[in-house]
Design an enzyme around this catalytic site. Structure first.
Site, PDB file in Angstrom:
ATOM      1  N   ARG A  81      -9.753  46.554 -26.977  1.00 31.17           N
ATOM      2  CA  ARG A  81      -8.734  47.109 -26.087  1.00 31.17           C
ATOM      3  C   ARG A  81      -7.420  46.390 -26.218  1.00 31.17           C
ATOM      4  NH1 ARG A  81      -7.978  42.591 -23.485  1.00 31.17           N
ATOM      5  NH2 ARG A  81      -9.584  41.117 -22.683  1.00 31.17           N
ATOM      6  N   TYR A  87     -12.038  37.254 -18.445  1.00 25.99           N
ATOM      7  CA  TYR A  87     -13.096  36.824 -17.974  1.00 25.99           C
ATOM      8  C   TYR A  87     -13.790  37.876 -17.339  1.00 25.99           C
ATOM      9  CZ  TYR A  87     -16.829  34.765 -15.302  1.00 25.99           C
ATOM     10  OH  TYR A  87     -18.239  34.618 -14.748  1.00 25.99           O
ATOM     11  N   GLY A 150      -6.571  46.218 -18.990  1.00 30.84           N
ATOM     12  CA  GLY A 150      -6.464  46.307 -20.582  1.00 30.84           C
ATOM     13  C   GLY A 150      -7.125  47.578 -20.946  1.00 30.84           C
ATOM     14  N   GLY A 167     -10.476  49.175 -19.054  1.00 30.44           N
ATOM     15  CA  GLY A 167      -9.811  49.581 -17.836  1.00 30.44           C
ATOM     16  C   GLY A 167      -9.495  48.520 -17.090  1.00 30.44           C
ATOM     17  N   PHE A 168      -9.863  48.301 -15.705  1.00 30.05           N
ATOM     18  CA  PHE A 168      -9.516  47.229 -14.796  1.00 30.05           C
ATOM     19  C   PHE A 168     -10.595  46.228 -14.569  1.00 30.05           C
ATOM     20  CE2 PHE A 168     -10.809  50.681 -11.940  1.00 30.05           C
ATOM     21  CZ  PHE A 168     -11.513  49.935 -11.202  1.00 30.05           C
ATOM     22  N   CYS A 187      -5.322  35.898 -20.170  1.00 27.78           N
ATOM     23  CA  CYS A 187      -4.295  36.833 -20.590  1.00 27.78           C
ATOM     24  C   CYS A 187      -3.180  35.996 -21.382  1.00 27.78           C
ATOM     25  CB  CYS A 187      -3.645  37.759 -19.648  1.00 27.78           C
ATOM     26  SG  CYS A 187      -5.088  38.806 -18.845  1.00 27.78           S
TER      27      CYS A 187
END
Length: 240
Positions: A81, A87, A150, A167-168, A187
């Site tokens: 991704r 995490y 991501g 995704g989320f 991130c």
């Protein structure tokens, strides 16, 4: 990206699914959706403790050694991704939308904004004003990040367009920011903190409940009807 026809979305919820298994499942479903052998799908789940490093590839943002990861029982995956390290773990709702995006008028950045909007709209029902930071993806409450995003856009082989994956990840449980994110620079962002729904509100919802609540917001944002209902959330131990 606009949706003119209401399509049916398959939705599943899994209480706990290993990261490798979920990743393999995504890749399999992407191929099937590309070939129109499967309907578009939203996988909702929780992972055991896991760190994933995205295509930005900054392993220095992992602050734990291999020995420490093993001691704490945290998995580590280098994945495909976009984005940096994040995490996943119990107490966090992970959503993997596997959707076909047609090539004409395709807006990849717009897709990311729609994912953010799903969570922003869900938060609003609790009186929480979620927002964005122009330089980052994800959903923010002031200067605290409550959801990471991501994705990967997989080029379709049989049609013109892409099939999405990844995704989320929405932090639900109190303390998850301290328990899970302390071993990384999330991130790659050092100046802002990570938070969770319970830490912000004092409201303790189960991840299962949040999954139930977020489905209508997702379908409304992307223009889907769902296949299935409360049976998606039956206790796996209930065989009746």
């Amino acid at each position: 990206m606009t949706t003119t026809n209401v399509k049916t979305l398959d939705v599943s919820y899994t209480e706990l699914l290993g990261y490798a298994e979920a990743w393999d499942l995504q890749k399999s479903y992407v191929k099937q959706i590309d070939k129109e052998e499967r309907r578009e799908t939203l996988l909702l789940l929780q992972h055991p403790p896991t760190y994933t490093i995205g295509s930005q590839n900054h392993p220095e943002h992992l602050l734990l050694s291999e020995e420490q990861l093993a001691e704490q029982g945290i998995g580590l995956f280098q994945i495909d991704r976009g984005g940096d390290i994040t995490y996943h773990g119990p107490g966090q709702l992970v959503g993997y939308p596997l959707l076909y995006l047609e090539a004409p008028g395709l807006d990849l950045h717009g897709y990311l904004r729609q994912l953010e909007q799903v969570i922003i709209d869900w938060l609003a029902q609790y009186g929480i004003e979620g927002g964005r930071k122009p330089e980052y993806t994800g959903v923010w409450i002031g200067d605290k990040k409550i959801a990471a995003i991501g994705v990967k856009f997989n080029k379709a082989r049989t049609r013109r367009g892409f099939v999405t994956s990844h995704g989320f990840a929405l932090n639900v449980k109190a303390g998850i920011a301290q328990d899970g994110f302390k071993g990384i620079i999330p991130c790659g962002i050092q100046e802002y903190e990570v938070t969770s729904f319970a830490d912000l509100t004092g409201i303790h919802l189960s991840v299962t409940q949040v999954a139930k609540e977020i489905i209508p917001y997702f379908c409304r944002q992307f223009g889907y009807a769902t296949a299935g209902g409360d049976e998606l959330f039956k206790d796996p131990a209930d065989t009746n």
